[in-house]
Design an enzyme around this catalytic site. Structure first.
Site, mmCIF file in Angstrom:
data_model
loop_
_atom_site.group_PDB
_atom_site.id
_atom_site.type_symbol
_atom_site.label_atom_id
_atom_site.label_comp_id
_atom_site.label_asym_id
_atom_site.label_seq_id
_atom_site.Cartn_x
_atom_site.Cartn_y
_atom_site.Cartn_z
ATOM 1 N N SER A 373 1.119 -1.181 -0.171
ATOM 2 C CA SER A 373 0.207 0.003 -0.041
ATOM 3 C C SER A 373 1.382 1.177 -0.200
ATOM 4 C CB SER A 373 -0.935 0.183 0.755
ATOM 5 O OG SER A 373 -0.289 -0.018 2.388
ATOM 6 N N GLY A 374 0.074 2.438 -0.183
ATOM 7 C CA GLY A 374 1.385 3.732 -0.391
ATOM 8 C C GLY A 374 0.450 4.653 -0.760
ATOM 9 N N ASP A 483 7.778 11.132 -9.389
ATOM 10 C CA ASP A 483 7.990 10.974 -8.143
ATOM 11 C C ASP A 483 8.688 9.428 -8.324
ATOM 12 O OD1 ASP A 483 8.213 9.976 -5.097
ATOM 13 O OD2 ASP A 483 5.625 9.309 -5.153
#
Length: 619
Positions: A373-374, A483
């Site tokens: 997850s992030g 990113d």
């Protein structure tokens, strides 16, 4: 059996400059293309022609037009190139129809050869490629080569007649400014250079307009790449509302009710424009506070960068300013996300991912264990049509559903072996999700730590090479990752690395993640101009790639692991950089340091980095 003659005619050839000391020269030659060779001869009055050169067709690797913004120094103004063995032959045709005949014929005769994957669309001049600035003549090309066709795949408008293209009395002299660079893909296109001025000569097509540069060259460009310099006619933009009051703007935006819904309207003061934007950002009491904020577009009247909204991010044109703030809040209460306008379809340029071949039926998707997850949500392993997949699910409050669909739109337009492949989207239930190819070893940062001490130097270099290849493609597509880090790359069972989550950072609603002042902001991967000004570009991605290479060669260590974000910023301002990891070859460390140059223009492009890493892998 004698070879069959396909084409013949008089063209101009540029010297191949096989020796560095050879001068450039342009000579008229009689060219003959037959089923075996391309030959060229010098014709002498009253004498037998003397053959000056011959290229066996089987040795040709690429035939393509040359798109250049420089004056052509000979009488024939339509160049094309023949790449064979280790040489580039530049040939100049008298007109575009002639050039098309030769290029089509040569492509047809060589389509079964062992061809180049990529080519250089511009000239090799003064010791570098003008298109990608690589300084090695045999460097890998920067554009994909299509051996099967000459015509562009895009729907070009019918070419206006020459008189109209050069002077359309209905238009008058309309000066436009290039919002971004554009490299032509077709003989009828024109090169655009960001911030340069052009004269608009035909605007009859809904997507492709004809413009003229300062040398008199005329060609087609995508109309979204240009904006009128006067800044007074925005009717073609979906965000513009000519006669809407402040109260009516607030009413429309509140009805829309989407974070970042916005419009540009005329202010009460003649010639002044206001941006009105809707936000649900919490108020001083911490509770959601739906409201509309208004920002007047300021004009410094100082060329070339006149217009700004907040914090003096200056732009040449108002459309360029709006385009920037559609991707960066940069001082606004929120990013300009959803254009709203009265009397026009505000979704006319949108993409409905729930329609067509990209939609995944929920019944076909079987979800399994959590993979990670992030900031964007949870990722689950799944099965779809008997294949393993990774399913990215939107975490509530992480970003709006509209933005999540926007990412799907972007990803469907990007396709490369070194980018994680999107299979489809599932929008028919909540939460909505994206279905990606499954990468067995998961994220690169975790994999590096799990295999520390077991990966060979060749494997580490190969990982960097894979990522540079994917990023070179994004760069050539004018797409910024924002990113790039080991955590946002994935590893297959064969140790192949692919880039993931490209462009997602711009959609995150978490202020701590998107603001350089926040504790979550990826400062340790960010360039100085991103930290100070939120100024993203391919060159800021290059800086991040340098940090990513450091992560690879340090086998998953956290950059600046013992320092806070504030201490990292202080170190960068003092000119300090990450130290060389123990097992990093000197040549790779030099590339890292090149990526970390203070000025963006001093950093290499991804095309150059790809070439340099590929040359190291050949050693």
């Amino acid at each position: 059996m004698y070879p069959r003659v396909i084409l013949k005619g008089t063209l101009i050839k540029k010297s191949q400059q096989k020796r560095r000391t050879s001068p450039s020269n342009y000579k008229e030659r009689f060219f003959v293309l037959d089923t075996q060779d391309l030959t060229y001869s010098e014709r002498r009055p009253g004498k037998k022609p003397v053959q000056k050169g011959s290229i066996e067709l089987a040795r040709i690797k690429c035939v393509e037009i040359v798109c250049s913004d420089i004056p052509i120094p000979c009488s024939n103004k339509y160049p094309f190139q023949v790449f064979h063995d280790s040489y580039y032959l530049y040939i100049f045709a008298p007109d575009n129809d002639c050039r098309q005949r030769w290029v089509r014929a040569l492509k047809e005769e060589t389509k079964c050869n062992r061809l180049a994957v990529k080519y250089h669309p511009n000239f090799w001049m003064d010791g570098r490629w003008r298109c990608c600035h690589q300084t090695e003549k045999l460097a890998a090309g920067c554009h994909e080569y299509d051996p099967m066709g000459f015509a562009s795949k895009k729907p070009l408008p019918k070419t206006p007649d020459p008189e109209r293209r050069l002077s359309n009395p209905d238009l008058g002299k309309v000066v436009v400014v290039a919002i971004q660079n554009y490299i032509p893909h077709d003989a009828s296109d024109l090169t655009l250079k960001k911030d340069q001025e052009y004269v608009l000569t035909d605007s009859s097509h809904p997507e492709w307009w004809a413009v003229q540069d300062d040398r008199g060259n005329t060609g087609f460009v995508p109309n979204i790449y240009i904006a009128e310099k006067s800044g007074s006619n925005f009717n073609r933009f979906v965000w513009y509302n000519k006669n809407i009051t402040r109260a009516r703007a607030e009413e429309l935006l509140m009805q829309e009710g989407k974070e970042g819904a916005f419009m540009v309207r005329d202010s009460r003061q003649l010639g002044v424009y206001t941006v009105s934007v809707y936000t649900k950002a919490p108020g001083s009491n911490g509770e959601k506070n739906p409201r509309v904020k208004h920002y007047q577009i300021k004009d410094t009247e100082i060329e070339p960068f006149r217009f700004y909204l907040a914090e003096k991010y200056l732009f040449s044109t108002i459309p360029e300013l709006i385009q920037y703030h559609q991707h960066n809040a940069a001082g606004l209460i929120t990013r300009l996300r959803h254009p709203v306008t009265l009397g026009k379809d505000s979704s006319q340029n949108s993409f409905d991912v729930s329609q067509g071949e990209w939609e995944v039926e929920p019944a076909e998707l079987v979800l399994g264990e959590e993979l990670g997850s992030g900031e964007f949500g949870m990722v689950l392993q799944g099965t779809w049509r008997d294949r393993k997949v990774a399913v990215k699910m939107l975490r509530e409050g992480a970003m709006s559903e509209e933005d999540f669909k926007e990412e799907a739109m972007v990803v469907t337009k990007l396709s490369h072996p070194k980018l994680v492949q999107l299979y489809g989207v599932c929008t028919q239930h909540s939460p909505i999700c994206l279905v990606f190819e499954f990468m067995e070893h998961g994220c690169l940062s975790d994999y590096l730590r799990a295999t520390r001490g077991h990966l060979s130097p060749d494997t580490l270099l190969g990982m960097c090479l894979d990522i540079s290849e994917g990023m070179a493609y994004l760069e050539s597509s004018n797409f910024i990752h924002r990113d790039l880090a080991a955590r946002n790359c994935l590893v297959s069972k064969d140790n192949e690395v692919k880039v993931s989550d490209f462009g997602m950072a711009r959609f995150v609603l978490d202020d701590q993640y998107t603001s350089s002042q926040g504790s979550k902001f990826p400062v340790k991967w960010s360039s100085p101009e991103v930290i100070k000004y939120s100024k993203f570009s391919s060159k800021s991605d290059v800086w991040s790639f340098g940090v990513l290479m450091w992560e690879v060669y340090s086998e998953g260590r956290l950059p600046y692991e013992s320092r806070s974000n504030a201490e990292v910023v202080e170190s960068l301002n003092a000119g300090l950089r990450l130290l060389k990891p123990r097992q990093t070859p000197s040549a790779v460390h030099q590339l890292m340091e090149w990526c970390w140059k203070e000025k963006p223009e001093d950093r290499p492009s991804f095309a150059v980095l790809l070439h340099e890493l590929a040359s190291l892998s050949d050693l």
